[in-house]
Design a protein around this motif. Structure first.
Motif, PDB file in Angstrom:
ATOM      1  N   ARG A 195       0.830  -1.213   0.000  1.00 30.18           N
ATOM      2  CA  ARG A 195       0.000   0.000   0.000  1.00 30.18           C
ATOM      3  C   ARG A 195       0.854   1.249   0.000  1.00 30.18           C
ATOM      4  O   ARG A 195       2.064   1.204   0.172  1.00 30.18           O
ATOM      5  CB  ARG A 195      -0.923  -0.003   1.214  1.00 30.18           C
ATOM      6  CG  ARG A 195      -0.179  -0.356   2.502  1.00 30.18           C
ATOM      7  CD  ARG A 195      -1.011  -0.151   3.723  1.00 30.18           C
ATOM      8  NE  ARG A 195      -1.147   1.272   4.005  1.00 30.18           N
ATOM      9  CZ  ARG A 195      -1.926   1.753   4.956  1.00 30.18           C
ATOM     10  NH1 ARG A 195      -2.652   0.936   5.690  1.00 30.18           N
ATOM     11  NH2 ARG A 195      -2.005   3.059   5.170  1.00 30.18           N
ATOM     12  N   LYS A 196       0.174   2.397  -0.143  1.00 28.98           N
ATOM     13  CA  LYS A 196       0.889   3.668  -0.067  1.00 28.98           C
ATOM     14  C   LYS A 196       0.984   4.018   1.412  1.00 28.98           C
ATOM     15  O   LYS A 196       0.001   3.957   2.134  1.00 28.98           O
ATOM     16  CB  LYS A 196       0.101   4.722  -0.845  1.00 28.98           C
ATOM     17  CG  LYS A 196       0.980   5.870  -1.305  1.00 28.98           C
ATOM     18  CD  LYS A 196       0.222   6.761  -2.277  1.00 28.98           C
ATOM     19  CE  LYS A 196       0.879   8.127  -2.393  1.00 28.98           C
ATOM     20  NZ  LYS A 196       2.358   8.082  -2.482  1.00 28.98           N
ATOM     21  N   GLY A 197       2.183   4.346   1.867  1.00 28.89           N
ATOM     22  CA  GLY A 197       2.341   4.595   3.302  1.00 28.89           C
ATOM     23  C   GLY A 197       2.403   3.272   4.046  1.00 28.89           C
ATOM     24  O   GLY A 197       2.061   2.225   3.492  1.00 28.89           O
ATOM     25  N   THR A 198       2.815   3.284   5.297  1.00 37.98           N
ATOM     26  CA  THR A 198       2.978   2.035   6.029  1.00 37.98           C
ATOM     27  C   THR A 198       2.060   2.008   7.237  1.00 37.98           C
ATOM     28  O   THR A 198       1.978   2.982   7.975  1.00 37.98           O
ATOM     29  CB  THR A 198       4.436   1.894   6.535  1.00 37.98           C
ATOM     30  OG1 THR A 198       5.307   2.240   5.476  1.00 37.98           O
ATOM     31  CG2 THR A 198       4.725   0.483   7.003  1.00 37.98           C
ATOM     32  N   ASP A 199       1.370   0.881   7.419  1.00 36.02           N
ATOM     33  CA  ASP A 199       0.567   0.692   8.612  1.00 36.02           C
ATOM     34  C   ASP A 199       1.511   0.120   9.681  1.00 36.02           C
ATOM     35  O   ASP A 199       1.592  -1.085   9.881  1.00 36.02           O
ATOM     36  CB  ASP A 199      -0.587  -0.258   8.269  1.00 36.02           C
ATOM     37  CG  ASP A 199      -1.286  -0.793   9.494  1.00 36.02           C
ATOM     38  OD1 ASP A 199      -1.013  -0.291  10.605  1.00 36.02           O
ATOM     39  OD2 ASP A 199      -2.091  -1.721   9.348  1.00 36.02           O
ATOM     40  N   VAL A 200       2.239   1.032  10.326  1.00 31.59           N
ATOM     41  CA  VAL A 200       3.290   0.633  11.263  1.00 31.59           C
ATOM     42  C   VAL A 200       2.732  -0.178  12.433  1.00 31.59           C
ATOM     43  O   VAL A 200       3.371  -1.109  12.932  1.00 31.59           O
ATOM     44  CB  VAL A 200       4.061   1.881  11.782  1.00 31.59           C
ATOM     45  CG1 VAL A 200       5.070   1.495  12.843  1.00 31.59           C
ATOM     46  CG2 VAL A 200       4.784   2.569  10.627  1.00 31.59           C
ATOM     47  N   ALA A 201       1.510   0.139  12.859  1.00 35.37           N
ATOM     48  CA  ALA A 201       0.911  -0.555  14.010  1.00 35.37           C
ATOM     49  C   ALA A 201       0.828  -2.061  13.775  1.00 35.37           C
ATOM     50  O   ALA A 201       1.107  -2.867  14.673  1.00 35.37           O
ATOM     51  CB  ALA A 201      -0.473   0.014  14.303  1.00 35.37           C
ATOM     52  N   THR A 202       0.474  -2.456  12.546  1.00 31.73           N
ATOM     53  CA  THR A 202       0.393  -3.884  12.224  1.00 31.73           C
ATOM     54  C   THR A 202       1.771  -4.534  12.295  1.00 31.73           C
ATOM     55  O   THR A 202       1.930  -5.620  12.856  1.00 31.73           O
ATOM     56  CB  THR A 202      -0.216  -4.084  10.814  1.00 31.73           C
ATOM     57  OG1 THR A 202      -1.544  -3.546  10.826  1.00 31.73           O
ATOM     58  CG2 THR A 202      -0.280  -5.551  10.432  1.00 31.73           C
ATOM     59  N   TRP A 203       2.755  -3.868  11.740  1.00 30.49           N
ATOM     60  CA  TRP A 203       4.134  -4.382  11.814  1.00 30.49           C
ATOM     61  C   TRP A 203       4.555  -4.575  13.270  1.00 30.49           C
ATOM     62  O   TRP A 203       5.082  -5.603  13.656  1.00 30.49           O
ATOM     63  CB  TRP A 203       5.102  -3.390  11.140  1.00 30.49           C
ATOM     64  CG  TRP A 203       5.212  -3.582   9.661  1.00 30.49           C
ATOM     65  CD1 TRP A 203       4.348  -4.269   8.862  1.00 30.49           C
ATOM     66  CD2 TRP A 203       6.253  -3.079   8.807  1.00 30.49           C
ATOM     67  NE1 TRP A 203       4.782  -4.211   7.554  1.00 30.49           N
ATOM     68  CE2 TRP A 203       5.945  -3.494   7.486  1.00 30.49           C
ATOM     69  CE3 TRP A 203       7.385  -2.314   9.022  1.00 30.49           C
ATOM     70  CZ2 TRP A 203       6.757  -3.180   6.399  1.00 30.49           C
ATOM     71  CZ3 TRP A 203       8.195  -1.993   7.932  1.00 30.49           C
ATOM     72  CH2 TRP A 203       7.885  -2.421   6.631  1.00 30.49           C
ATOM     73  N   ILE A 204       4.279  -3.541  14.076  1.00 29.26           N
ATOM     74  CA  ILE A 204       4.680  -3.610  15.490  1.00 29.26           C
ATOM     75  C   ILE A 204       3.977  -4.769  16.192  1.00 29.26           C
ATOM     76  O   ILE A 204       4.609  -5.548  16.901  1.00 29.26           O
ATOM     77  CB  ILE A 204       4.394  -2.274  16.214  1.00 29.26           C
ATOM     78  CG1 ILE A 204       5.354  -1.191  15.703  1.00 29.26           C
ATOM     79  CG2 ILE A 204       4.549  -2.446  17.729  1.00 29.26           C
ATOM     80  CD1 ILE A 204       5.128   0.203  16.293  1.00 29.26           C
ATOM     81  N   SER A 205       2.679  -4.897  15.974  1.00 32.77           N
ATOM     82  CA  SER A 205       1.976  -5.931  16.744  1.00 32.77           C
ATOM     83  C   SER A 205       2.447  -7.333  16.363  1.00 32.77           C
ATOM     84  O   SER A 205       2.682  -8.166  17.233  1.00 32.77           O
ATOM     85  CB  SER A 205       0.453  -5.784  16.641  1.00 32.77           C
ATOM     86  OG  SER A 205       0.029  -6.205  15.380  1.00 32.77           O
ATOM     87  N   ILE A 206       2.654  -7.587  15.078  1.00 33.07           N
ATOM     88  CA  ILE A 206       3.134  -8.920  14.678  1.00 33.07           C
ATOM     89  C   ILE A 206       4.548  -9.160  15.192  1.00 33.07           C
ATOM     90  O   ILE A 206       4.849 -10.191  15.782  1.00 33.07           O
ATOM     91  CB  ILE A 206       3.067  -9.097  13.140  1.00 33.07           C
ATOM     92  CG1 ILE A 206       1.604  -9.153  12.690  1.00 33.07           C
ATOM     93  CG2 ILE A 206       3.817 -10.364  12.700  1.00 33.07           C
ATOM     94  CD1 ILE A 206       1.389  -9.211  11.193  1.00 33.07           C
ATOM     95  N   MET A 207       5.422  -8.180  15.011  1.00 30.41           N
ATOM     96  CA  MET A 207       6.831  -8.389  15.367  1.00 30.41           C
ATOM     97  C   MET A 207       7.081  -8.419  16.866  1.00 30.41           C
ATOM     98  O   MET A 207       8.085  -8.944  17.320  1.00 30.41           O
ATOM     99  CB  MET A 207       7.715  -7.345  14.707  1.00 30.41           C
ATOM    100  CG  MET A 207       7.791  -7.537  13.195  1.00 30.41           C
ATOM    101  SD  MET A 207       9.150  -6.578  12.515  1.00 30.41           S
ATOM    102  CE  MET A 207       8.518  -6.174  10.893  1.00 30.41           C
ATOM    103  N   SER A 208       6.152  -7.845  17.639  1.00 29.15           N
ATOM    104  CA  SER A 208       6.398  -7.850  19.084  1.00 29.15           C
ATOM    105  C   SER A 208       5.626  -8.946  19.809  1.00 29.15           C
ATOM    106  O   SER A 208       5.910  -9.248  20.962  1.00 29.15           O
ATOM    107  CB  SER A 208       6.052  -6.492  19.690  1.00 29.15           C
ATOM    108  OG  SER A 208       4.680  -6.226  19.514  1.00 29.15           O
ATOM    109  N   GLN A 209       4.637  -9.568  19.117  1.00 23.71           N
ATOM    110  CA  GLN A 209       3.809 -10.538  19.844  1.00 23.71           C
ATOM    111  C   GLN A 209       4.048 -11.996  19.469  1.00 23.71           C
ATOM    112  O   GLN A 209       3.780 -12.894  20.246  1.00 23.71           O
ATOM    113  CB  GLN A 209       2.327 -10.195  19.656  1.00 23.71           C
ATOM    114  CG  GLN A 209       1.934  -8.942  20.414  1.00 23.71           C
ATOM    115  CD  GLN A 209       0.532  -8.463  20.081  1.00 23.71           C
ATOM    116  OE1 GLN A 209      -0.304  -9.252  19.649  1.00 23.71           O
ATOM    117  NE2 GLN A 209       0.273  -7.186  20.263  1.00 23.71           N
TER     118      GLN A 209
END
Length: 317
Positions: A195-209
């Protein structure tokens, strides 16, 4: 309904350093005192004793030392040693959790955060270990680890670090969930490159959980969705501290790399894991790099510092 409560068996240990039999703390203390008093300091004796005793035994030696020499052993060692050897030796006088807590504190001192150290420690400890580190951190520094992390960072960078510190990470499971691996890989792709721009929250939740073994498979699977691998995607999508942190995270997950065998990182891994799982790290290192950790230490270090690390490493593979 009665829930069946399983006692969590603590992880099996694979240490390279174990308690020595026929232990005589008073004799060790006397030898250390003589070594410190020797003209030019007898580092070899100090290394031989402290790297071949367990943490509990080192504590007993320090207790005996104080009775004998009427001074604090850690202070005496600080005065007698310098440089990397001093760092290793003082590290050995802390428990694993105290050592990690002190390293985390040091990563937040001064200008900016040393996010590499912070992430490497937080990502490579189990939830059980992290809880212990947080408890010890509060005892040592009279402040919550989360508060220090939040006070030192801002924005998405802070969100990422806080989610890593909050120990919501799944424990590794023996069951490989291919469906979830696929879902996560696709979610990472759709939240970023697609997508255009990054949904950083999704990255954070997957990578931290997710658990570390699960993430390793997710990053692999990711390549079947994205034209770029995970690291390339991070470089394209985010910048600055956040970029550095995501990259460190992916590297930490992919296992301890010999990135120019950074002295600080090597010291930290060997000192903090020698009584936990350094045996496992050694074989994993050999599998990944085709050469032993022992050999790598020999190449990248010298002098007494090298002797101390090799002794803690306890053998070549």
């Amino acid at each position: 309904s009665l829930k069946c409560v399983h006692k969590i068996e603590s992880e099996p240990k694979f240490p390279t350093v174990v308690a020595v039999r026929d232990f005589d703390p008073a004799k060790d203390a006397a030898r250390i005192e003589t070594a410190i008093k020797t003209k030019g300091v007898d580092e070899q004796t100090i290394i031989d004793i402290l790297t071949r005793r367990s943490y509990e035994q080192r504590r007993e030696i320090a207790f005996e030392y104080e009775r004998l020499a009427k001074k604090d052993m850690i202070t005496a060692l600080k005065g007698a040693l310098s440089g990397s050897l001093e760092t290793v030796t003082l590290g050995l006088m802390k428990s694993t959790a105290q050592y990690d807590a002190a390293e985390l504190k040091a990563s937040m001192k001064g200008l900016g955060t040393d996010e590499e150290s912070l992430i490497e420690i937080v990502c490579s400890r189990s939830s059980e270990e992290l809880l212990e580190i947080k408890k010890v951190y509060k005892e040592m520094f009279k402040k919550e680890l989360e508060k220090d992390v939040a006070g030192d960072t801002s924005g998405n960078f802070a969100k990422l670090l806080l989610s890593l510190v909050q120990t919501k990470r799944d424990e590794p499971s023996n069951v490989v969930d291919y469906e979830k691996i696929d879902e996560d890989a696709r979610a990472l792709y759709e939240a970023g490159v697609k997508r255009k721009g990054t949904d950083v929250a999704t990255w954070i939740s997957i990578m931290s959980q997710r658990s570390v073994p699960h993430l390793q498979k997710v990053f692999d699977r990711y390549k079947s969705y994205s034209p770029y691998d995970m690291k390339e995607s991070i470089r394209k999508e985010v910048k600055g501290d956040l970029e550095k942190s995501f990259l460190t995270l992916v590297t930490s997950v992919s296992c301890f790399q010999s990135k120019g065998a950074k002295e600080k990182v090597v010291t930290r891994i060997i000192v903090s894991r020698c009584e936990v799982d350094l045996m496992k790290i050694r074989s994993e290192f050999k599998r990944q790099h085709g050469r032993s950790l022992y050999h790598t230490i020999t190449e990248h270090t010298k002098g007494d510092y090298q002797k101390a690390l090799l002794s803690l490493c306890a053998g070549d593979d």
